[in-house]
Enzyme design. Sequence first.
Site, PDB file in Angstrom:
ATOM      1  N   LYS A  23     -14.544 -12.354  -0.267  1.00 19.05           N
ATOM      2  CA  LYS A  23     -14.106 -13.342  -1.277  1.00 19.05           C
ATOM      3  C   LYS A  23     -14.274 -14.762  -0.779  1.00 19.05           C
ATOM      4  CE  LYS A  23     -10.290 -10.122  -2.197  1.00 19.05           C
ATOM      5  NZ  LYS A  23      -9.875  -9.646  -0.887  1.00 19.05           N
TER       6      LYS A  23
ATOM      7  N   ASP B 215     -11.861  -3.886   1.495  1.00 18.19           N
ATOM      8  CA  ASP B 215     -11.648  -5.180   0.835  1.00 18.19           C
ATOM      9  C   ASP B 215     -11.339  -6.251   1.891  1.00 18.19           C
ATOM     10  OD1 ASP B 215     -10.994  -6.605  -1.850  1.00 18.19           O
ATOM     11  OD2 ASP B 215      -9.300  -7.095  -0.565  1.00 18.19           O
TER      12      ASP B 215
HETATM   13  P1  NDP Z   1       0.275  -3.633   0.246  1.00 17.41           P
HETATM   14  O1  NDP Z   1       0.977  -3.518  -1.053  1.00 17.41           O
HETATM   15  O2  NDP Z   1      -0.940  -2.850   0.491  1.00 17.41           O
HETATM   16  O3  NDP Z   1       1.359  -3.346   1.370  1.00 17.41           O
HETATM   17  C1  NDP Z   1       1.114  -3.536   2.724  1.00 17.41           C
HETATM   18  C2  NDP Z   1       2.399  -3.236   3.472  1.00 17.41           C
HETATM   19  O4  NDP Z   1       2.739  -1.866   3.301  1.00 17.41           O
HETATM   20  C3  NDP Z   1       2.292  -3.476   4.953  1.00 17.41           C
HETATM   21  O5  NDP Z   1       3.534  -4.006   5.387  1.00 17.41           O
HETATM   22  C4  NDP Z   1       2.078  -2.073   5.505  1.00 17.41           C
HETATM   23  O6  NDP Z   1       2.548  -2.008   6.816  1.00 17.41           O
HETATM   24  C5  NDP Z   1       2.908  -1.244   4.554  1.00 17.41           C
HETATM   25  N1  NDP Z   1       2.463   0.151   4.398  1.00 17.41           N
HETATM   26  C6  NDP Z   1       1.210   0.586   4.108  1.00 17.41           C
HETATM   27  N2  NDP Z   1       1.190   1.920   3.962  1.00 17.41           N
HETATM   28  C7  NDP Z   1       2.451   2.345   4.170  1.00 17.41           C
HETATM   29  C8  NDP Z   1       3.056   3.621   4.182  1.00 17.41           C
HETATM   30  N3  NDP Z   1       2.360   4.728   3.942  1.00 17.41           N
HETATM   31  N4  NDP Z   1       4.392   3.696   4.436  1.00 17.41           N
HETATM   32  C9  NDP Z   1       5.117   2.576   4.683  1.00 17.41           C
HETATM   33  N5  NDP Z   1       4.591   1.338   4.691  1.00 17.41           N
HETATM   34  C10 NDP Z   1       3.270   1.227   4.443  1.00 17.41           C
HETATM   35  O7  NDP Z   1       0.047  -5.197   0.507  1.00 17.41           O
HETATM   36  P2  NDP Z   1      -1.094  -6.269   0.559  1.00 17.41           P
HETATM   37  O8  NDP Z   1      -0.478  -7.521   0.068  1.00 17.41           O
HETATM   38  O9  NDP Z   1      -1.750  -6.251   1.866  1.00 17.41           O
HETATM   39  O10 NDP Z   1      -2.162  -5.846  -0.566  1.00 17.41           O
HETATM   40  C11 NDP Z   1      -3.196  -4.927  -0.346  1.00 17.41           C
HETATM   41  C12 NDP Z   1      -4.557  -5.598  -0.260  1.00 17.41           C
HETATM   42  O11 NDP Z   1      -4.869  -6.283  -1.470  1.00 17.41           O
HETATM   43  C13 NDP Z   1      -4.629  -6.717   0.793  1.00 17.41           C
HETATM   44  O12 NDP Z   1      -4.623  -6.230   2.101  1.00 17.41           O
HETATM   45  C14 NDP Z   1      -5.869  -7.417   0.344  1.00 17.41           C
HETATM   46  O13 NDP Z   1      -7.024  -6.683   0.698  1.00 17.41           O
HETATM   47  C15 NDP Z   1      -5.655  -7.426  -1.173  1.00 17.41           C
HETATM   48  N6  NDP Z   1      -4.935  -8.647  -1.614  1.00 17.41           N
HETATM   49  C16 NDP Z   1      -5.620  -9.559  -2.390  1.00 17.41           C
HETATM   50  C17 NDP Z   1      -5.026 -10.710  -2.833  1.00 17.41           C
HETATM   51  C18 NDP Z   1      -5.789 -11.652  -3.684  1.00 17.41           C
HETATM   52  O14 NDP Z   1      -5.312 -12.787  -3.888  1.00 17.41           O
HETATM   53  N7  NDP Z   1      -6.935 -11.277  -4.209  1.00 17.41           N
HETATM   54  C19 NDP Z   1      -3.622 -11.036  -2.494  1.00 17.41           C
HETATM   55  C20 NDP Z   1      -2.953  -9.995  -1.741  1.00 17.41           C
HETATM   56  C21 NDP Z   1      -3.607  -8.863  -1.340  1.00 17.41           C
HETATM   57  P3  NDP Z   1       1.604  -1.682   8.088  1.00 17.41           P
HETATM   58  O15 NDP Z   1       0.339  -2.487   7.966  1.00 17.41           O
HETATM   59  O16 NDP Z   1       2.463  -2.112   9.236  1.00 17.41           O
HETATM   60  O17 NDP Z   1       1.363  -0.209   8.042  1.00 17.41           O
END
Ligand code: NDP
Length: 304
Positions: free
Chosen positions: A76, A46
Amino acid sequence: MPGIPTIKLNTGALIPQVGLGTWQSADGDGYTSTVEALKAGYTHIDSAMFYRNEAEVGKAIRESGIPRDKLFVTTKIWPTDLQYVEETFNKSIELLGLDYVDLYLMHWPVAMNHNGNDRWYPTKPDGSTDIVDPEEWSYLDTYKEMQKLLKTGKVKAIGISNFNQERIEKLLADPEITVVPAVEQIELHPLLPQQELVDYCHSKGIAVEAYSPLGSTGAPILNNETIVKIAKKRDVSPAVIAISWAVWRKTIVLPKSTHAERIKANLQLVELTDEEGKEIDNIHKLLGGPKRLVDPQWGIKLFD
Ligand code: NDP
């Protein structure tokens, strides 16, 4: 759970229920996290113009050697581009370096002006967000332009993101809109299950994608007592439980990480029992009701 389950979109295409999120994965992280994800077995990525990572995500995809038709790639269009659909899409596909995308989403249902002061969040002199008058250009106009992209063959499906039910109803009622969105991507996690909106979308044949499934930056959902308890019982990480819950409730889920080991571990789904799933459904009630964790103060009120 063996393999990543899929959901059939209203186009007939299959979408893997877990995809790699890539917001805040840029400047090299978009490349490495996509490489690691594809190595770990993800087939769904994504991206978005706003994430400034289409070029690196596309590079990782192209270099992977995985046949294109085995992958599902989303990008997007951002609010400041909503009036310029064709040229913005062409820019995205060029950056990705791919022949087509599987899904093109309208990132938010609000058009903003290009006024030069900020590419992503333009403001007016009084500090408010520089939104285009909907009489002049609305998200419905953008969607109509997106429909035209389907004829180019470079977009296999179109969809929406951050739409509330009222806006979806308006879209479906427009006589010039003939393509039901394949997907609605919204914030969904145990603190914000939005069950009514999910049910509404499903009743219209719109698949639902869960963004910020771990609670976004810092993954606050992973500290939730109920999630931790079920994770201990099932001998998996809390992240696996949050992701598996999204799969259990028949949504598509997009966990983001820039760490190889987490990217890999987040794919180890477990099949939740209905009892476990319902217990997670109830978490937000125990904590005083639904709570948005990604709620930009610019633009529009999304869930009114
Ligand atoms: P997530 O809910 O996926 O959380 C991401 C966070 O979780 C980061 O800080 C990451 O840290 C941490 N993390 C991931 N896996 C683990 C794990 N196994 N243990 C501990 N911490 C973990 O957040 P997002 O807001 O990024 O949402 C996911 C995706 O959804 C986005 O990346 C995007 O593609 C989409 N999105 C779309 C939006 C829209 O408006 N359409 C808005 C927001 C998101 P680290 O990277 O340091 O591992």
